[in-house]
Design a protein around this motif. Structure first.
Motif, PDB file in Angstrom:
ATOM      1  N   PHE A   6       0.835  -1.194   0.000  1.00 48.99           N
ATOM      2  CA  PHE A   6       0.000   0.000   0.000  1.00 48.99           C
ATOM      3  C   PHE A   6       0.872   1.248   0.000  1.00 48.99           C
ATOM      4  O   PHE A   6       1.983   1.250   0.544  1.00 48.99           O
ATOM      5  CB  PHE A   6      -0.907   0.015   1.232  1.00 48.99           C
ATOM      6  CG  PHE A   6      -1.938  -1.086   1.223  1.00 48.99           C
ATOM      7  CD1 PHE A   6      -3.203  -0.854   0.717  1.00 48.99           C
ATOM      8  CD2 PHE A   6      -1.637  -2.342   1.715  1.00 48.99           C
ATOM      9  CE1 PHE A   6      -4.153  -1.858   0.697  1.00 48.99           C
ATOM     10  CE2 PHE A   6      -2.577  -3.358   1.703  1.00 48.99           C
ATOM     11  CZ  PHE A   6      -3.842  -3.121   1.192  1.00 48.99           C
ATOM     12  N   ASP A   7       0.371   2.292  -0.603  1.00 45.70           N
ATOM     13  CA  ASP A   7       0.983   3.608  -0.534  1.00 45.70           C
ATOM     14  C   ASP A   7       0.000   4.462   0.245  1.00 45.70           C
ATOM     15  O   ASP A   7      -1.034   4.877  -0.281  1.00 45.70           O
ATOM     16  CB  ASP A   7       1.205   4.173  -1.937  1.00 45.70           C
ATOM     17  CG  ASP A   7       1.846   5.549  -1.910  1.00 45.70           C
ATOM     18  OD1 ASP A   7       2.521   5.862  -0.917  1.00 45.70           O
ATOM     19  OD2 ASP A   7       1.668   6.311  -2.882  1.00 45.70           O
ATOM     20  N   GLY A   8       0.307   4.712   1.528  1.00 41.03           N
ATOM     21  CA  GLY A   8      -0.693   5.291   2.408  1.00 41.03           C
ATOM     22  C   GLY A   8      -1.737   4.232   2.696  1.00 41.03           C
ATOM     23  O   GLY A   8      -1.417   3.108   3.081  1.00 41.03           O
ATOM     24  N   LYS A   9      -2.996   4.533   2.444  1.00 40.14           N
ATOM     25  CA  LYS A   9      -4.067   3.565   2.654  1.00 40.14           C
ATOM     26  C   LYS A   9      -4.534   2.939   1.339  1.00 40.14           C
ATOM     27  O   LYS A   9      -5.525   2.203   1.313  1.00 40.14           O
ATOM     28  CB  LYS A   9      -5.251   4.250   3.348  1.00 40.14           C
ATOM     29  CG  LYS A   9      -4.941   4.763   4.739  1.00 40.14           C
ATOM     30  CD  LYS A   9      -6.180   5.389   5.373  1.00 40.14           C
ATOM     31  CE  LYS A   9      -5.885   5.894   6.777  1.00 40.14           C
ATOM     32  NZ  LYS A   9      -7.090   6.509   7.411  1.00 40.14           N
ATOM     33  N   ILE A  10      -3.826   3.228   0.267  1.00 39.31           N
ATOM     34  CA  ILE A  10      -4.277   2.807  -1.057  1.00 39.31           C
ATOM     35  C   ILE A  10      -3.340   1.761  -1.636  1.00 39.31           C
ATOM     36  O   ILE A  10      -2.115   1.908  -1.602  1.00 39.31           O
ATOM     37  CB  ILE A  10      -4.347   4.019  -2.000  1.00 39.31           C
ATOM     38  CG1 ILE A  10      -5.280   5.085  -1.420  1.00 39.31           C
ATOM     39  CG2 ILE A  10      -4.805   3.613  -3.387  1.00 39.31           C
ATOM     40  CD1 ILE A  10      -5.261   6.401  -2.170  1.00 39.31           C
ATOM     41  N   GLN A  20       1.787  10.197  -6.741  1.00 36.19           N
ATOM     42  CA  GLN A  20       2.384   8.862  -6.715  1.00 36.19           C
ATOM     43  C   GLN A  20       3.089   8.595  -8.037  1.00 36.19           C
ATOM     44  O   GLN A  20       2.555   8.880  -9.107  1.00 36.19           O
ATOM     45  CB  GLN A  20       1.284   7.814  -6.500  1.00 36.19           C
ATOM     46  CG  GLN A  20       1.782   6.392  -6.409  1.00 36.19           C
ATOM     47  CD  GLN A  20       0.624   5.410  -6.282  1.00 36.19           C
ATOM     48  OE1 GLN A  20      -0.046   5.113  -7.259  1.00 36.19           O
ATOM     49  NE2 GLN A  20       0.367   4.941  -5.073  1.00 36.19           N
ATOM     50  N   THR A  46      -1.143   0.045  -4.214  1.00 33.52           N
ATOM     51  CA  THR A  46      -0.427   0.608  -5.368  1.00 33.52           C
ATOM     52  C   THR A  46      -0.983   0.066  -6.684  1.00 33.52           C
ATOM     53  O   THR A  46      -1.073   0.799  -7.669  1.00 33.52           O
ATOM     54  CB  THR A  46       1.077   0.302  -5.266  1.00 33.52           C
ATOM     55  OG1 THR A  46       1.271  -1.112  -5.143  1.00 33.52           O
ATOM     56  CG2 THR A  46       1.706   0.997  -4.066  1.00 33.52           C
ATOM     57  N   SER A  72      -4.469   1.892  -7.374  1.00 31.33           N
ATOM     58  CA  SER A  72      -4.365   3.294  -7.789  1.00 31.33           C
ATOM     59  C   SER A  72      -3.776   3.406  -9.194  1.00 31.33           C
ATOM     60  O   SER A  72      -4.131   4.314  -9.952  1.00 31.33           O
ATOM     61  CB  SER A  72      -3.522   4.081  -6.785  1.00 31.33           C
ATOM     62  OG  SER A  72      -2.227   3.544  -6.669  1.00 31.33           O
ATOM     63  N   ASP A  93      -5.877  11.203  -3.084  1.00 28.71           N
ATOM     64  CA  ASP A  93      -6.000  11.972  -1.845  1.00 28.71           C
ATOM     65  C   ASP A  93      -5.116  13.211  -1.868  1.00 28.71           C
ATOM     66  O   ASP A  93      -4.776  13.771  -0.822  1.00 28.71           O
ATOM     67  CB  ASP A  93      -5.649  11.092  -0.643  1.00 28.71           C
ATOM     68  CG  ASP A  93      -4.227  10.530  -0.718  1.00 28.71           C
ATOM     69  OD1 ASP A  93      -3.533  10.821  -1.707  1.00 28.71           O
ATOM     70  OD2 ASP A  93      -3.834   9.803   0.208  1.00 28.71           O
ATOM     71  N   ASP A 124      -1.926  11.825  -9.158  1.00 32.50           N
ATOM     72  CA  ASP A 124      -2.610  11.977  -7.867  1.00 32.50           C
ATOM     73  C   ASP A 124      -3.240  10.640  -7.506  1.00 32.50           C
ATOM     74  O   ASP A 124      -4.067  10.112  -8.248  1.00 32.50           O
ATOM     75  CB  ASP A 124      -3.691  13.062  -7.985  1.00 32.50           C
ATOM     76  CG  ASP A 124      -4.315  13.430  -6.643  1.00 32.50           C
ATOM     77  OD1 ASP A 124      -4.360  12.550  -5.746  1.00 32.50           O
ATOM     78  OD2 ASP A 124      -4.779  14.569  -6.506  1.00 32.50           O
ATOM     79  N   ARG A 125      -2.840  10.075  -6.387  1.00 34.26           N
ATOM     80  CA  ARG A 125      -3.348   8.761  -6.018  1.00 34.26           C
ATOM     81  C   ARG A 125      -4.783   8.788  -5.498  1.00 34.26           C
ATOM     82  O   ARG A 125      -5.366   7.763  -5.155  1.00 34.26           O
ATOM     83  CB  ARG A 125      -2.434   8.127  -4.972  1.00 34.26           C
ATOM     84  CG  ARG A 125      -2.448   8.800  -3.621  1.00 34.26           C
ATOM     85  CD  ARG A 125      -1.454   8.190  -2.655  1.00 34.26           C
ATOM     86  NE  ARG A 125      -1.618   8.770  -1.328  1.00 34.26           N
ATOM     87  CZ  ARG A 125      -0.827   8.498  -0.298  1.00 34.26           C
ATOM     88  NH1 ARG A 125       0.197   7.672  -0.460  1.00 34.26           N
ATOM     89  NH2 ARG A 125      -1.038   9.052   0.884  1.00 34.26           N
ATOM     90  N   VAL A 158      -2.023  13.350  -2.858  1.00 30.43           N
ATOM     91  CA  VAL A 158      -0.604  12.996  -2.813  1.00 30.43           C
ATOM     92  C   VAL A 158      -0.198  12.421  -4.174  1.00 30.43           C
ATOM     93  O   VAL A 158      -0.880  11.550  -4.715  1.00 30.43           O
ATOM     94  CB  VAL A 158      -0.320  11.966  -1.701  1.00 30.43           C
ATOM     95  CG1 VAL A 158       1.147  11.531  -1.734  1.00 30.43           C
ATOM     96  CG2 VAL A 158      -0.660  12.560  -0.338  1.00 30.43           C
TER      97      VAL A 158
END
Length: 355
Positions: free
Chosen positions: A51-55, A342, A57, A60, A338, A335-336, A340
């Protein structure tokens, strides 16, 4: 996104990898893609680590440039909504097993009656016909049945589990995009849409290319480490002193001569041109011993200015920093979801001249 497909609208019912990758390619080229996801059934890529943050990869990446609509297709209201949407859409992509969309009331014939110009692409493991049409499978199964796995890997260890999904992406996704765009061109001439049936096993079988041509027309079944390009010649990978790997593809005479001269193996030039297995193995042994003498960085420096088809085996992170891939814009920031940004793999199709 701006691109040559900005006039196309895609309704995407697919999940996991093949369908979403195909519609991502279409979105990258400008198509408007609306994902239809089930509110009560999670797409596995959404919860698949890392995950990248709560998402996730993977999620996204595969959903970039797409809008999403949650619909429970088992409800009549959702079916009515799909029928309403399809009047204004050019393409439908789905990845259910054969017959599922029909049972939901939104199969090809139903949607075609609403929009005769509709291009409907179904991506499945084995296609809409044949005894395996309803059978479950994954990339490794499709490659196996298609004969691809039989001539890959090493003779003493068998076929390798690949790090990429060849049947899913190179087979299913890419062939789906080609089929869809071919249907778009025909629709421009006839005004009629059509059904595009993509089997990942069919597509994987087609990827056999040269080995398949030799087997089917010439009766020469390719085995692991038996042919020019699958380990039967010096065209191979060699381990360096620091346990990295160097790829050597110096097949043409001018390249093999330069390879041998650079490595101080000039006396072995004739072996590179020989078709005798024992000569190829002798050269491979010499290359193995020679490459093991230095680190990967040292070999990169030695071959930096040598046009000999010798390159380092890079990790994905290293490849992303390679000056050639950077110059081609193959790493982009998206933009993923949120706010941020990516880093993601870019689209490999470039339109126009990039300077």
């Amino acid at each position: 996104m701006a691109g040559p497909l900005t006039s196309l609208k895609v309704l995407d019912f697919s999940t996991l990898l093949p369908g979403p990758y195909a519609t991502m390619m279409l979105a990258d080229m400008g198509a408007e893609v609306l994902r239809v996801e089930a509110p009560d059934r999670v797409d596995l890529t959404k919860v698949m680590p890392p995950f990248d943050g709560k998402i996730s990869t993977a999620f996204s990446y595969l959903t970039r440039s797409k809008r999403t609509l949650a619909l429970n297709l088992k409800q009549a209201e959702a079916v009515d909504k799909v029928k309403e949407l399809v009047r204004d859409y050019d393409i439908v992509v789905e990845q259910f097993r054969p017959g599922v969309m029909d049972r939901l009331g939104i199969g090809y014939e139903t949607l075609k009656a609403i929009n005769p110009r509709l291009i409907y692409c179904a991506i499945t493991g084995y296609g809409q016909t044949g005894p395996y049409r309803d059978r479950a499978g994954h990339d490794i199964n499709y490659l196996s049945i298609a004969g691809v796995s039989s001539h890959c890997g090493r003779a003493d260890s068998g076929p390798p589990p690949l790090g990429i999904q060849v049947a899913d992406v190179a087979g299913g996704s890419h062939h789906a995009v080609m089929g869809i765009l071919a249907a778009v061109i025909e629709r421009q001439q006839t005004g009629a849409g059509q059904f595009v049936d993509i089997s990942m096993t069919d597509a994987a079988f087609a990827l056999n290319a040269m080995a398949g041509a030799a087997s089917l027309a010439g009766g020469q079944e390719q085995q692991p480490e038996s042919a020019l390009l699958n380990g039967g010649s010096f065209y191979d990978y060699y381990q360096t002193r620091d346990q990295r790997w160097l790829s050597i593809g110096s097949l043409e005479p001018q390249f093999s001569a330069r390879l041998c001269d650079t490595l101080g193996l000039s006396e072995l030039k004739s072996l590179a041109l020989s078709q005798k297995p024992e000569d190829q193995q002798r050269l491979k042994t010499a290359l193995k011993d020679k490459v093991a003498e230095k680190t990967l960085v040292e070999w990169q420096e030695i071959f930096a200015d040598q046009d000999a088809c010798v390159e380092p085996v890079l990790t994905i992170t290293e490849a992303a920093e390679h000056p050639q891939l950077k110059a081609r814009g193959m790493v982009i920031e998206v933009d993923r979801g949120d706010g941020v940004m990516q880093r993601q793999i870019g689209n490999p199709i470039i339109f126009g001249v990039k300077t």
